[in-house]
Design a protein around this motif. Structure first.
Motif, PDB file in Angstrom:
ATOM      1  N   GLU A 174      25.907  24.764   7.436  1.00  0.00           N
ATOM      2  CA  GLU A 174      27.028  25.387   7.708  1.00  0.00           C
ATOM      3  C   GLU A 174      26.996  26.844   7.083  1.00  0.00           C
ATOM      4  N   HIS A 175      26.392  27.126   5.970  1.00  0.00           N
ATOM      5  CA  HIS A 175      26.252  28.402   5.572  1.00  0.00           C
ATOM      6  C   HIS A 175      25.280  29.089   6.219  1.00  0.00           C
ATOM      7  N   HIS A 176      24.171  28.548   7.096  1.00  0.00           N
ATOM      8  CA  HIS A 176      23.568  29.224   8.024  1.00  0.00           C
ATOM      9  C   HIS A 176      24.180  29.661   9.103  1.00  0.00           C
ATOM     10  N   SER A 177      25.323  28.833   9.588  1.00  0.00           N
ATOM     11  CA  SER A 177      25.950  29.238  10.879  1.00  0.00           C
ATOM     12  C   SER A 177      26.974  30.052  10.405  1.00  0.00           C
ATOM     13  N   LEU A 178      27.523  30.201   8.999  1.00  0.00           N
ATOM     14  CA  LEU A 178      28.287  31.528   8.818  1.00  0.00           C
ATOM     15  C   LEU A 178      27.394  32.841   8.619  1.00  0.00           C
ATOM     16  N   ALA A 179      26.358  32.659   8.168  1.00  0.00           N
ATOM     17  CA  ALA A 179      25.319  33.964   8.036  1.00  0.00           C
ATOM     18  C   ALA A 179      25.085  34.657   9.456  1.00  0.00           C
ATOM     19  N   GLN A 180      25.127  33.581  10.585  1.00  0.00           N
ATOM     20  CA  GLN A 180      24.988  34.029  11.920  1.00  0.00           C
ATOM     21  C   GLN A 180      26.299  34.673  12.377  1.00  0.00           C
ATOM     22  N   TYR A 181      27.585  34.107  12.129  1.00  0.00           N
ATOM     23  CA  TYR A 181      28.664  34.529  12.679  1.00  0.00           C
ATOM     24  C   TYR A 181      28.899  35.823  11.920  1.00  0.00           C
ATOM     25  N   ALA A 182      28.693  36.228  10.569  1.00  0.00           N
ATOM     26  CA  ALA A 182      28.982  37.361   9.952  1.00  0.00           C
ATOM     27  C   ALA A 182      27.787  38.331  10.581  1.00  0.00           C
ATOM     28  N   ALA A 183      26.755  38.141  11.139  1.00  0.00           N
ATOM     29  CA  ALA A 183      25.868  39.166  11.651  1.00  0.00           C
ATOM     30  C   ALA A 183      26.424  39.398  12.930  1.00  0.00           C
ATOM     31  N   GLU A 184      26.887  38.214  13.837  1.00  0.00           N
ATOM     32  CA  GLU A 184      27.475  38.656  15.115  1.00  0.00           C
ATOM     33  C   GLU A 184      28.692  39.661  14.926  1.00  0.00           C
ATOM     34  N   GLU A 185      29.528  39.474  14.136  1.00  0.00           N
ATOM     35  CA  GLU A 185      30.534  40.432  13.618  1.00  0.00           C
ATOM     36  C   GLU A 185      30.358  41.895  13.324  1.00  0.00           C
ATOM     37  N   SER A 186      29.131  41.797  12.841  1.00  0.00           N
ATOM     38  CA  SER A 186      28.571  43.161  12.180  1.00  0.00           C
ATOM     39  C   SER A 186      27.731  44.002  13.141  1.00  0.00           C
ATOM     40  N   ILE A 187      27.241  43.332  14.156  1.00  0.00           N
ATOM     41  CA  ILE A 187      26.380  44.154  15.237  1.00  0.00           C
ATOM     42  C   ILE A 187      27.055  45.397  15.852  1.00  0.00           C
TER      43      ILE A 187
END
Length: 822
Positions: A302-315
């Motif tokens: 779950e935490h890895h998924s949030l890390a991915q979502y955070a990256a997607e929001e920030s690119i």
């Protein structure tokens, strides 16, 4: 005091012991009174709790933890809810690793793009940095532990960070460099603050009564604990008087003795010490409550998924010529660049995280609809030229319809403790790009770095995706943007100048000797570029999307604005609407516009929403240096709403009654500041702004070296041994760089070359004390044999006293236990 009943039972020695660390990462405990140690851990974007021997530089690996995107990356999301969620997950992981205080977030301003630690900081804008930091803090502290906002304050260069004196005027200090901290304290409710290494206007920050007492405690109402940066305590008693409760790391009792002597001599009142202890106890007791409950392990996936979502929001999508993005299904793609195989996903130094999982582009490609024709390394990671690698890459590029080129800065270039030398990406990467361009012009560059870079090569790419330092799941996030599964919505939280000489602080960065002068005052980042009409490559707040947005119908009320925002394109997407305020004035010099609000809004194709942005206490204020308070100038203010600082979509005007404050400036003596062209302010004008003479910026080479002089200054020491040691250090640094050991070379520069002599005592955990340092300084200043004898004598004395104190402690502990049993 809340804990007077406990403090009254303490001996003076026990009180003093609580003001310094037990070891490198733990505070002192007092077992007989039920006072436990706290564990403090690095963690701006992931927990760094070391499994074995502790150090501050990241040598030894830490326990696995989720490596989220860095602050510089997440700032591009402009998403407060996301920041809060990241904070919650950081808090969960901290609790799982039994951490009481998480040392982050870092909110220093990006005054200059060459600061080596910019990857850890949010923005060049204090309002944006403060709002995002407050969300992180709320998330972290919702899990029962404490966040620690850092580094307080004006710590904007890494070179000589432990000795440099920052010279800044009061208004600039308040509006630019303290506002984010103010928001973190007042809105975030942060429980701990970390003082910075540097001096501020002649006084070390952890001893500076103006910022520690007048502003932090009295004006902002901060009731928490201030902890020094590691080894950042200059004079311990002065720090306590200023309200700097905790010194880290341990000094093995040396500064405890200083505290005891100060109490006995009357230099330090015991009531002040008691107040510091009371705040320490509050932090200890409240952060250990969570450990009295059943602590759950966190969900790694779950935490890895949030890390991915955070990256997607920030690119951030910076260029999309001919709509080359998103890449169509079935396109033949060549993947080139070392970062595709070995991702550049975080910074270097004390924030290094040992990720629970690490995605890379090559492994993630199978989850896309691209047809990959192959991978080529393309370049040596640390800048070494290789015609062979370029040739292999060009051969591969010729076979593809589109080239995905992964470039950026390496870990040794962006690191804690030293600043970048220029704004360029390595020449071997530019050579590669130019060679590929000759065989295939359909190039999409994916750039990874933590701060602004020059891009004279940008005409050679059709697509440019900025991933920043996107954490352990960044590779998949980038691919989802490239293939169109995610519509990029990141907006730059810093300006990208065309060239370094356009940066307003370029002529005053870094401070090389005694001081660094902030002559540009308020005019950092877009505040300068927009006011002085300096062209930039990409403005603050800039970022493209796969869809289009339309702004309309601005309405201005007394306490808010509102407007319609419509998605007029074919893709669902999010837009960051930005509110700027501006005012023309002959009384108070101002930037042309300043960010005072923002909102990220998700819209489906054709969807329209009315967006509301409220005014707050920071919307119209300025700091008046005559009244020493925040004031509001009466008159008309420009209301500007846009998708970046340069792209203003809606314009309006509002009138404010304001306050009747006296005019703080003589316009005739501050012409550069009133025009906004403040890149090269002369000494006379800067002194007019400061209201005092500028201190000497150069070392006095005729004086003996002292505690706060650095090892680098041994180059002109009177002692032959010191000069010889200096040249050895320089040679080792040069040699390590020559053989490709740049990271190790950087450590020498950070932990030896720019270290003040007092740091030798403060950072060695009691192995080397201040009396021994006196002997070393005698050697440095030309008294070799006298100094050596003094050093050895003081070492024997220290070991003898330490042995005696250990025996005394054991005896007193046995006596207390016997009394309790009796």
């Amino acid at each position: 005091m809340k804990y007077k009943h406990i403090i009254d039972k303490m001996t003076l020695e026990e009180k003093a012991s609580l003001t310094s660390g037990k070891d490198f990462w733990q505070s002192m405990d007092i077992e007989r009174l039920g006072i436990n140690s706290m564990f403090l851990s690095d963690g701006p974007h992931g927990i760094r709790k070391q499994a074995k021997a502790a150090d501050h530089l990241g040598f030894n690996p830490s326990l696995p933890a989720t490596c989220f995107p860095t602050a510089a990356t997440v700032a591009n999301s402009w998403n407060e809810k996301l920041c809060m969620k990241i904070g919650e997950f950081l808090g969960e992981e901290a609790v799982a690793q039994k951490v009481n205080v998480l040392l982050g977030p870092g909110i220093n301003m990006k005054r200059n793009p060459l600061c080596g630690r910019n990857f850890e900081y949010f923005s060049e804008d204090p309002y944006l940095a403060g709002k995002l930091a407050a969300s992180y803090i709320k998330g972290i502290q919702s899990k029962g532990i404490a966040a620690c906002v850092k580094h307080f304050c004006v710590n904007n260069q890494e070179e000589r960070r432990m000795a440099i004196d920052t010279i800044v005027d009061e208004r600039t200090l308040r509006e630019i460099y303290l506002t984010a901290f103010e928001i973190a304290v007042k809105e975030g409710g942060v429980k701990t603050v970390m003082s910075s290494y540097n001096m501020l206007n002649g006084t070390y920050t952890n001893e500076n009564m103006h910022i520690m007492q007048d502003i932090l405690r009295k004006e902002w109402g901060f009731k928490g604990v201030v902890v020094t940066d590691w080894g950042g305590s200059n004079e311990r008693v002065a720090g306590l008087i200023a309200g700097n409760e905790l010194e880290m790391p341990t000094t093995a009792g040396e500064t405890n003795a200083e505290v005891l002597n100060a109490i006995k001599s009357g230099k330090l009142k015991e009531e002040i010490l008691n107040e510091c202890i009371d705040r320490m106890l509050e932090l200890i007791f409240t952060t250990e409550e969570v450990y009295k409950k059943s602590v759950k392990e966190y969900d790694v996936k779950e935490h890895h998924s949030l890390a991915q979502y955070a990256a997607e929001e920030s690119i951030v999508l910076l260029k999309n010529e001919e709509n080359i993005l998103p890449i169509s299904c079935g396109t033949r793609v060549a993947v080139i660049g070392d970062f595709a195989k070995n991702p550049r996903y975080q910074g270097a130094g004390s924030s290094i995280v040992n990720p629970t999982k690490l995605d890379n582009t090559l492994n993630c490609l199978k989850n896309t609809n691209f047809i990959t024709v192959g991978y080529a390394q393309g370049f040596e990671r640390y800048g070494k030229k290789s015609d062979k690698l370029i040739k292999e890459a060009c051969k591969l590029a010729a076979q593809a319809e589109v080239v995905l080129l992964y470039i950026g800065l390496d870990e040794a270039t962006e690191a804690e403790g030293l600043d970048r030398q220029d704004m360029k990406i390595p020449q071997n990467q530019i050579d590669l790009l130019e060679a590929i361009y000759k065989v295939n012009t359909n190039i999409i560059a994916v750039i990874s770095c933590g701060s602004a870079v020059e891009m004279p090569w940008i005409s050679k790419v059709k697509g440019l995706v900025h991933a920043y330092l996107s954490g352990q799941a960044g590779a998949m996030a980038v691919l989802r943007v490239l293939c169109g599964e995610v519509n990029p919505s990141g907006k730059l939280a810093e300006s990208y100048p065309l060239q370094y000489k356009d940066v307003p602080s370029s002529s005053n960065f870094p401070g090389k000797e005694k001081t660094v002068e902030y002559r540009e005052a308020l005019y950092i980042g877009y505040r300068y570029y927009d006011t002085a009409d300096v062209e930039v490559l990409f403005p603050f707040g800039y970022g493209l999307s796969y869809t289009n947005f339309e702004y309309s119908d601005l309405k201005i009320e007394n306490d808010k604005i509102s407007f319609f925002l419509k998605n007029t394109g074919k893709f669902s997407g999010a837009e960051v609407a930005q509110l700027y305020i501006g005012k023309s004035s002959d009384i108070v010099f101002r930037p042309k516009k300043e960010l005072k609000g923002f909102k990220k809004v998700f819209l489906k194709p054709g969807e329209i929403k009315r967006v509301t942005i409220n005014f707050d206490d920071k919307t119209f204020r300025y700091y008046n240096v005559l009244t020493d308070s925040w004031e509001e100038e009466p008159g008309e203010y420009n209301i500007l709403v846009g998708s970046s600082s340069k792209d203003i979509k809606l314009f309006g005007v509002t009138s404010r009654k304001g306050t009747s404050a006296p005019a703080p400036y003589d316009k005739n003596s501050l012409s550069s500041y009133f025009s906004g062209k403040a890149a090269n302010v002369d000494t006379m004008e800067f002194e007019a702004l400061l209201g005092r003479k500028v201190p000497k910026s150069k070392w006095d080479k005729s004086k003996p070296l002292g505690y706060n002089d650095t090892v680098a200054q041994c180059q002109y020491a009177k002692g032959l041994a010191a000069r010889f040691a200096f040249h050895i250090i320089e040679f080792v640094y040069w040699f390590l760089k020559k053989i490709g050991k740049r990271s190790t070379a950087n450590v020498i520069m950070m932990s030896i070359y720019h270290m003040p002599f007092r740091g030798i005592a403060r950072m060695t955990g009691g192995v080397f004390n201040m009396p021994m340092l006196d002997g070393l300084l005698m050697v440095v200043n030309g008294q070799f044999f006298k100094g050596l004898r003094h050093l050895l004598r003081e070492r024997r004395k220290m070991l003898k006293e330490r042995s005696k104190s250990v025996k005394s402690f054991k005896a007193s502990k046995t006596k207390v236990q016997a009394t309790q049993e009796g």
